[in-house]
Motif scaffolding. Structure first.
Motif, mmCIF file in Angstrom:
data_model
loop_
_atom_site.group_PDB
_atom_site.id
_atom_site.type_symbol
_atom_site.label_atom_id
_atom_site.label_comp_id
_atom_site.label_asym_id
_atom_site.label_seq_id
_atom_site.Cartn_x
_atom_site.Cartn_y
_atom_site.Cartn_z
ATOM 1 N N GLU A 180 0.810 -1.231 0.000
ATOM 2 C CA GLU A 180 0.000 0.000 0.000
ATOM 3 C C GLU A 180 0.840 1.275 0.000
ATOM 4 O O GLU A 180 0.362 2.334 -0.388
ATOM 5 C CB GLU A 180 -0.877 0.043 1.272
ATOM 6 N N ARG A 181 2.070 1.198 0.526
ATOM 7 C CA ARG A 181 2.844 2.423 0.784
ATOM 8 C C ARG A 181 4.162 2.438 0.020
ATOM 9 O O ARG A 181 4.707 1.396 -0.337
ATOM 10 C CB ARG A 181 3.179 2.508 2.284
ATOM 11 N N ASP A 182 4.692 3.654 -0.118
ATOM 12 C CA ASP A 182 6.026 3.808 -0.711
ATOM 13 C C ASP A 182 7.079 4.001 0.367
ATOM 14 O O ASP A 182 8.270 3.825 0.133
ATOM 15 C CB ASP A 182 6.068 5.055 -1.617
ATOM 16 N N GLU A 183 6.607 4.434 1.531
ATOM 17 C CA GLU A 183 7.554 4.701 2.612
ATOM 18 C C GLU A 183 6.986 4.184 3.915
ATOM 19 O O GLU A 183 5.797 4.367 4.192
ATOM 20 C CB GLU A 183 7.799 6.220 2.713
ATOM 21 N N LEU A 184 7.841 3.545 4.683
ATOM 22 C CA LEU A 184 7.425 3.003 5.975
ATOM 23 C C LEU A 184 8.452 3.388 7.021
ATOM 24 O O LEU A 184 9.613 3.618 6.702
ATOM 25 C CB LEU A 184 7.374 1.470 5.926
ATOM 26 N N GLY A 185 8.028 3.412 8.280
ATOM 27 C CA GLY A 185 8.974 3.604 9.379
ATOM 28 C C GLY A 185 8.714 2.537 10.424
ATOM 29 O O GLY A 185 7.563 2.299 10.800
ATOM 30 N N VAL A 186 9.775 1.868 10.869
ATOM 31 C CA VAL A 186 9.621 0.786 11.844
ATOM 32 C C VAL A 186 10.662 0.966 12.950
ATOM 33 O O VAL A 186 11.822 1.308 12.667
ATOM 34 C CB VAL A 186 9.762 -0.605 11.171
ATOM 35 N N VAL A 187 10.219 0.723 14.163
ATOM 36 C CA VAL A 187 11.072 0.928 15.343
ATOM 37 C C VAL A 187 12.285 -0.010 15.318
ATOM 38 O O VAL A 187 12.151 -1.208 15.079
ATOM 39 C CB VAL A 187 10.226 0.709 16.617
ATOM 40 N N ALA A 188 13.446 0.555 15.583
ATOM 41 C CA ALA A 188 14.685 -0.239 15.499
ATOM 42 C C ALA A 188 15.421 -0.320 16.835
ATOM 43 O O ALA A 188 16.543 -0.822 16.889
ATOM 44 C CB ALA A 188 15.598 0.357 14.424
ATOM 45 N N ASP A 189 14.794 0.156 17.905
ATOM 46 C CA ASP A 189 15.492 0.117 19.203
ATOM 47 C C ASP A 189 14.724 -0.678 20.262
ATOM 48 O O ASP A 189 14.908 -0.460 21.454
ATOM 49 C CB ASP A 189 15.795 1.547 19.692
ATOM 50 N N GLN A 190 13.870 -1.588 19.828
ATOM 51 C CA GLN A 190 13.257 -2.563 20.748
ATOM 52 C C GLN A 190 13.662 -3.947 20.263
ATOM 53 O O GLN A 190 13.483 -4.265 19.081
ATOM 54 C CB GLN A 190 11.723 -2.462 20.737
ATOM 55 N N PHE A 191 14.179 -4.758 21.206
ATOM 56 C CA PHE A 191 14.738 -6.063 20.822
ATOM 57 C C PHE A 191 13.987 -7.203 21.494
ATOM 58 O O PHE A 191 13.705 -7.154 22.698
ATOM 59 C CB PHE A 191 16.222 -6.134 21.206
ATOM 60 N N GLY A 192 13.659 -8.224 20.703
ATOM 61 C CA GLY A 192 12.963 -9.386 21.251
ATOM 62 C C GLY A 192 13.175 -10.584 20.350
ATOM 63 O O GLY A 192 14.047 -10.571 19.462
ATOM 64 N N CYS A 193 12.368 -11.601 20.546
ATOM 65 C CA CYS A 193 12.528 -12.859 19.803
ATOM 66 C C CYS A 193 11.250 -13.164 19.024
ATOM 67 O O CYS A 193 10.286 -13.694 19.596
ATOM 68 C CB CYS A 193 12.807 -14.006 20.771
ATOM 69 N N PRO A 194 11.208 -12.839 17.744
ATOM 70 C CA PRO A 194 10.027 -13.177 16.947
ATOM 71 C C PRO A 194 9.833 -14.699 16.956
ATOM 72 O O PRO A 194 10.790 -15.448 16.706
ATOM 73 C CB PRO A 194 10.395 -12.689 15.538
ATOM 74 N N THR A 195 8.624 -15.137 17.252
ATOM 75 C CA THR A 195 8.409 -16.581 17.428
ATOM 76 C C THR A 195 7.170 -17.014 16.660
ATOM 77 O O THR A 195 6.110 -16.402 16.795
ATOM 78 C CB THR A 195 8.256 -16.922 18.929
ATOM 79 N N SER A 196 7.322 -18.072 15.867
ATOM 80 C CA SER A 196 6.187 -18.499 15.053
ATOM 81 C C SER A 196 5.206 -19.310 15.893
ATOM 82 O O SER A 196 5.590 -20.112 16.749
ATOM 83 C CB SER A 196 6.673 -19.283 13.842
ATOM 84 N N ALA A 197 3.916 -19.049 15.651
ATOM 85 C CA ALA A 197 2.862 -19.740 16.411
ATOM 86 C C ALA A 197 2.960 -21.253 16.214
ATOM 87 O O ALA A 197 2.700 -22.024 17.142
ATOM 88 C CB ALA A 197 1.493 -19.218 15.973
ATOM 89 N N ALA A 198 3.368 -21.668 15.024
ATOM 90 C CA ALA A 198 3.503 -23.110 14.770
ATOM 91 C C ALA A 198 4.629 -23.700 15.615
ATOM 92 O O ALA A 198 4.518 -24.830 16.123
ATOM 93 C CB ALA A 198 3.765 -23.356 13.285
ATOM 94 N N ASP A 199 5.712 -22.941 15.784
ATOM 95 C CA ASP A 199 6.822 -23.428 16.627
ATOM 96 C C ASP A 199 6.391 -23.500 18.092
ATOM 97 O O ASP A 199 6.803 -24.404 18.826
ATOM 98 C CB ASP A 199 8.046 -22.515 16.482
ATOM 99 N N ILE A 200 5.563 -22.541 18.512
ATOM 100 C CA ILE A 200 5.055 -22.568 19.897
ATOM 101 C C ILE A 200 4.185 -23.810 20.091
ATOM 102 O O ILE A 200 4.287 -24.520 21.099
ATOM 103 C CB ILE A 200 4.235 -21.293 20.205
ATOM 104 N N ALA A 201 3.331 -24.077 19.100
ATOM 105 C CA ALA A 201 2.450 -25.251 19.199
ATOM 106 C C ALA A 201 3.271 -26.537 19.239
ATOM 107 O O ALA A 201 3.002 -27.428 20.060
ATOM 108 C CB ALA A 201 1.473 -25.264 18.022
ATOM 109 N N ALA A 202 4.286 -26.628 18.385
ATOM 110 C CA ALA A 202 5.110 -27.850 18.353
ATOM 111 C C ALA A 202 5.843 -28.042 19.681
ATOM 112 O O ALA A 202 5.935 -29.162 20.197
ATOM 113 C CB ALA A 202 6.098 -27.778 17.191
#
Ligand SMILES: NC(=O)c1ccc[n+]([C@@H]2O[C@H](COP(=O)([O-])OP(=O)(O)OC[C@H]3O[C@@H](n4cnc5c(N)ncnc54)[C@H](OP(=O)(O)O)[C@@H]3O)[C@@H](O)[C@H]2O)c1
Length: 304
Positions: A180-202
């Motif tokens: 939808e966009r040509d420009e985006l801004g995303v926060v780069a100073d918060q750190f965590g562990c992206p985790t897939s729901a399928a991996d959580i289920a397994a």
């Protein structure tokens, strides 16, 4: 109410899943459970976990060996204006489930969040680190952890930054915004562990269904072994997707992207305990991201 796997066999163990229509709930419903397990999924319309009488009657009637509570109020920003409801679902309702688990002798498996931490630790959080939530959602989930811990047999699975192909999450939002966009801004100073729901289920299946891990109790971090900041995660989504993103994705500071709820700057979860309990670590979030994006794109192609 939906049953999956091996229904009708004798000597089966019944696993009840509440919140069966959520990201993790739906992955639990399609996970590979051992053949002696009968899975009973209950959506929010089939069992409202804030209704203590309904929880009592349902659990008494099913008499499950395990209750996996995937139901939650997960709107982090909205919770700031609606803490009472967030606490009802994420806190008080877990009291009801804990009481029902105790009465029936079931193991209660409950999910919690990295947002129970304040983010000030210089390093990865371990299970025993002190909780100090800085927002309403985190407070409600800390309440839920204490409620779950009041049962004789419980597992609190703390997870983080959940994404998947079944539901709305950061990955689906980034894919939509990229188109939808040509420009985006995303926060780069918060750190965590992206985790897939399928991996959580397994991991949940491994923890509750297999002999070696079934004596586990207390808190276990269930998260990708690798960390990221949100901007890195977004760029990986674009790199993984067939269409990519031809625009500009700027790195923002938290101060440049104010949200209703304050989020911890660091909520990396150490997973040594999980790894030793299930004998493996979860896949890297980059590996699971490819699987999730492939499923989303295949569904999109199918619907086109
Ligand atoms: N999402 C994340 O990024 C994240 C991060 C860390 C930890 N967690 C934790 O991981 C767990 C699973 O999260 P998720 O991402 O799968 O959440 P989700 O996709 O938001 O699903 C939550 C489910 O709970 C149901 N629910 C809400 N209130 C209920 C009630 N009163 N009774 C019964 N069901 C109710 C919802 O039903 P409706 O569809 O009807 O609303 C929804 O299906 C939660 O404990 C969450 O706190 C999530």
């Amino acid at each position: 109410m939906s049953d999956s796997q091996s229904g009708g066999q004798t000597n089966t163990r019944t696993v009840v899943i509440t919140g069966a229509n959520g990201q993790v709930g739906r992955e639990l419903m399609r996970a590979e459970w051992p053949s002696d397990v009968t899975v009973v999924g209950l959506t929010s319309s089939e069992l409202d976990i804030t209704d203590s009488a309904a929880v009592e009657a349902t659990i008494d009637a099913i008499a499950p060996a395990v209750i996996v509570n995937a139901a939650a109020y997960t709107a982090v920003d909205k919770a700031e204006d609606d803490e009472e409801r967030a606490t009802a679902v994420n806190g008080h309702a877990v009291d009801h489930l804990a009481a029902a688990a105790d009465r029936s002798g079931a193991l209660l498996v409950h999910y919690s969040t990295d947002y129970v931490f304040d983010g000030s630790k210089d390093g990865w959080y371990v299970e025993g680190d002190p909780l100090n939530p800085i927002g309403a959602y985190g407070r409600s989930k800390a309440h839920g952890e204490a409620a779950a811990a009041s049962t004789a047999r419980h597992l609190v699975l703390r997870t983080a930054w959940v994404y998947g192909a079944l539901g709305n999450n950061f990955v689906t939002t980034m894919l939509r915004l990229a188109s939808e966009r040509d420009e985006l801004g995303v926060v780069a100073d918060q750190f965590g562990c992206p985790t897939s729901a399928a991996d959580i289920a397994a991991a949940t299946v491994d923890l509750v269904a297999h002999e070696a891990a079934s004596s586990a109790a207390g808190v276990v971090h269930v998260a990708s072994p690798d960390d990221a900041d949100w901007h890195t995660f977004a760029m990986a989504v674009f790199d993984t997707s067939a269409n990519g993103f031809s625009g500009v994705c700027k790195q923002l500071t938290t101060a440049e992207y104010p949200t209703k709820a304050v989020r911890p700057a660091n909520s990396r979860l150490a997973t040594d305990r999980l790894n030793s309990l299930i004998g493996r670590q979860l896949p890297s979030w980059r590996t699971s991201l490819s699987t999730v994006v492939a499923e989303l794109e295949s569904k999109q192609a199918h619907n086109a």
